[in-house]
Design a protein around this motif. Structure first.
Motif, mmCIF file in Angstrom:
data_model
loop_
_atom_site.group_PDB
_atom_site.id
_atom_site.type_symbol
_atom_site.label_atom_id
_atom_site.label_comp_id
_atom_site.label_asym_id
_atom_site.label_seq_id
_atom_site.Cartn_x
_atom_site.Cartn_y
_atom_site.Cartn_z
ATOM 1 N N ILE A 33 0.879 -1.183 0.000
ATOM 2 C CA ILE A 33 0.000 0.000 0.000
ATOM 3 C C ILE A 33 0.913 1.229 0.000
ATOM 4 N N GLU A 34 1.217 1.692 -1.204
ATOM 5 C CA GLU A 34 2.282 2.688 -1.381
ATOM 6 C C GLU A 34 1.748 4.116 -1.395
ATOM 7 N N PRO A 35 2.608 5.082 -1.050
ATOM 8 C CA PRO A 35 2.218 6.481 -1.203
ATOM 9 C C PRO A 35 1.737 6.735 -2.635
ATOM 10 N N GLY A 36 0.617 7.434 -2.731
ATOM 11 C CA GLY A 36 0.020 7.697 -4.056
ATOM 12 C C GLY A 36 -1.135 6.764 -4.364
ATOM 13 N N HIS A 37 -1.193 5.616 -3.675
ATOM 14 C CA HIS A 37 -2.321 4.709 -3.873
ATOM 15 C C HIS A 37 -3.553 5.224 -3.116
ATOM 16 N N LEU A 38 -4.691 4.646 -3.475
ATOM 17 C CA LEU A 38 -5.936 4.933 -2.743
ATOM 18 C C LEU A 38 -6.379 3.678 -2.012
ATOM 19 N N VAL A 39 -7.124 3.855 -0.956
ATOM 20 C CA VAL A 39 -7.711 2.704 -0.243
ATOM 21 C C VAL A 39 -9.181 3.001 0.041
ATOM 22 N N VAL A 40 -9.961 1.928 0.058
ATOM 23 C CA VAL A 40 -11.373 2.050 0.436
ATOM 24 C C VAL A 40 -11.588 1.094 1.617
ATOM 25 N N PRO A 41 -11.555 1.618 2.835
ATOM 26 C CA PRO A 41 -11.677 0.735 4.006
ATOM 27 C C PRO A 41 -13.041 0.052 4.077
ATOM 28 N N ASP A 42 -13.021 -1.189 4.581
ATOM 29 C CA ASP A 42 -14.302 -1.848 4.868
ATOM 30 C C ASP A 42 -14.430 -2.181 6.359
ATOM 31 N N GLN A 43 -13.346 -1.992 7.119
ATOM 32 C CA GLN A 43 -13.360 -2.232 8.562
ATOM 33 C C GLN A 43 -12.463 -1.190 9.226
ATOM 34 N N PHE A 44 -12.675 -1.008 10.520
ATOM 35 C CA PHE A 44 -11.750 -0.126 11.248
ATOM 36 C C PHE A 44 -11.347 -0.761 12.566
ATOM 37 N N CYS B 165 -20.586 1.731 3.849
ATOM 38 C CA CYS B 165 -21.635 1.315 2.907
ATOM 39 C C CYS B 165 -21.035 0.516 1.737
ATOM 40 N N SER B 166 -21.581 -0.690 1.519
ATOM 41 C CA SER B 166 -21.055 -1.577 0.465
ATOM 42 C C SER B 166 -21.240 -0.969 -0.925
ATOM 43 N N TYR B 167 -22.357 -0.295 -1.126
ATOM 44 C CA TYR B 167 -22.625 0.315 -2.445
ATOM 45 C C TYR B 167 -21.641 1.451 -2.729
ATOM 46 N N LEU B 168 -21.452 2.337 -1.750
ATOM 47 C CA LEU B 168 -20.539 3.473 -1.970
ATOM 48 C C LEU B 168 -19.098 2.984 -2.148
ATOM 49 N N ARG B 169 -18.730 1.956 -1.398
ATOM 50 C CA ARG B 169 -17.364 1.428 -1.523
ATOM 51 C C ARG B 169 -17.117 0.924 -2.944
ATOM 52 N N ARG B 170 -18.107 0.170 -3.459
ATOM 53 C CA ARG B 170 -17.951 -0.395 -4.806
ATOM 54 C C ARG B 170 -17.885 0.728 -5.849
ATOM 55 N N LEU B 171 -18.746 1.706 -5.663
ATOM 56 C CA LEU B 171 -18.800 2.826 -6.617
ATOM 57 C C LEU B 171 -17.451 3.563 -6.672
ATOM 58 N N ILE B 172 -16.887 3.847 -5.505
ATOM 59 C CA ILE B 172 -15.593 4.554 -5.461
ATOM 60 C C ILE B 172 -14.510 3.712 -6.150
ATOM 61 N N ALA B 173 -14.489 2.413 -5.809
ATOM 62 C CA ALA B 173 -13.437 1.544 -6.358
ATOM 63 C C ALA B 173 -13.572 1.448 -7.880
ATOM 64 N N GLU B 174 -14.801 1.297 -8.379
ATOM 65 C CA GLU B 174 -15.006 1.190 -9.837
ATOM 66 C C GLU B 174 -14.541 2.459 -10.533
ATOM 67 N N GLN B 175 -14.879 3.564 -9.929
ATOM 68 C CA GLN B 175 -14.519 4.857 -10.498
ATOM 69 C C GLN B 175 -12.991 5.016 -10.512
ATOM 70 N N ALA B 176 -12.345 4.572 -9.453
ATOM 71 C CA ALA B 176 -10.881 4.672 -9.370
ATOM 72 C C ALA B 176 -10.213 3.780 -10.416
ATOM 73 N N TRP B 177 -10.717 2.547 -10.582
ATOM 74 C CA TRP B 177 -10.145 1.655 -11.621
ATOM 75 C C TRP B 177 -10.256 2.311 -12.968
#
Ligand code: HPA
Length: 253
Positions: free
Chosen positions: A90-101, A130-142
């Motif tokens: 998980i390198e500087p410049g990457h993005l992450v979408v947490p699902d747990q804390f 939120c599972s929907y928002l997480r997926r949306l962000i990840a799809e958009q980032a890809w």
């Protein structure tokens, strides 16, 4: 219904957009937000660290912020957070979408129901984001060609200091993937307020001890400056596609 955007470190203003200032009074104090149109949707933008970006993580009015977005009718919140990478991939410049804390904060408000005689808020946080928002962000980032890590465990520390390498080793052993100072209790209060919430973490540095280098706030801000336009494009795309009626796993739906 407007979509809430909580802007984290390096993301305290949206000067490119035609938003107007609005003062919202809540039971936890007044909050200034920016409201208007963004990606053809109604949004409310709330800079987590204040308009000048000067509030430290432990000084943020987490309850007032969530109460303000709730009172403005937001059903969905997209948040940004600067994070340090605990895992080497998980390198500087990457993005992450947490699902747990993992919550290592110490002296922050725990609930919106403090001091009230409402039912004790033993809310479910099996899926806190939120599972929907997480997926949306990840799809958009890809689609934007960004490196995005999903199913990430976000460790929240009290700050404002960075961590020791020993703490980071402990977090790694506990399953933590990234570390930040502002994700909790925000996500918990949003869940309590029955709002779908997800966060996009911007990896600004390797966490303490991972590379042997010392850490500085300047380094965090410099990387945020470099990534700001990409993050803005990601948010714009995510908001443009966001369907407030979409199904998700949030328990209040
Ligand atoms: N630790 C805690 N918070 C952070 C970090 C970090 O390394 N980087 C950005 N926010």
């Amino acid at each position: 219904m407007p979509i809430g955007i909580i802007g984290g470190t390096g993301f305290s203003q949206l000067p490119e957009f035609d938003l107007h200032r609005e003062e919202v009074t809540t039971a936890f104090g007044a909050v200034t937000v920016l409201s208007g149109s963004f990606a053809d949707k109604e949004v409310v933008f709330l800079p987590r660290h204040g308009a000048a970006g000067r509030l430290a993580p432990h000084q943020i009015a987490y309850q007032a912020n969530i109460a303000a977005l709730q009172s403005l009718g937001c059903t969905h919140i997209l948040a940004t957070n600067a994070v340090g990478g605990i895992r080497e991939d998980i390198e500087p410049g990457h993005l992450v979408v947490p699902d747990q804390f993992l919550d290592f904060t110490r002296q922050r408000p725990l609930t919106l129901a403090e001091g009230s005689d409402e039912e004790i808020p033993h809310i479910d946080v099996t899926d806190p984001y939120c599972s929907y928002l997480r997926r949306l962000i990840a799809e958009q980032a890809w689609e934007a060609g960004l490196v995005v890590h999903q199913d990430v465990v976000y460790v929240c520390t009290e700050g404002p200091r960075f961590e020791t390498p020993a703490e980071i080793q402990m977090f790694a052993q506990l399953g933590g993937d990234v570390v930040g100072m502002t994700g909790v209790p925000e996500v918990v209060l949003a869940r309590e307020a029955q709002m779908c919430y997800a966060s996009v973490g911007v990896v600004t540095n390797y966490a303490a001890g991972i590379t042997g280098q010392t850490l500085s706030a300047d380094e965090v801000h410099e990387l945020m400056d470099q990534l700001r336009s990409r993050l803005l494009a990601l948010l714009t795309g995510t908001i443009a596609r966001l369907d407030p009626d979409a199904d998700c796993l949030c328990p209040f739906k």
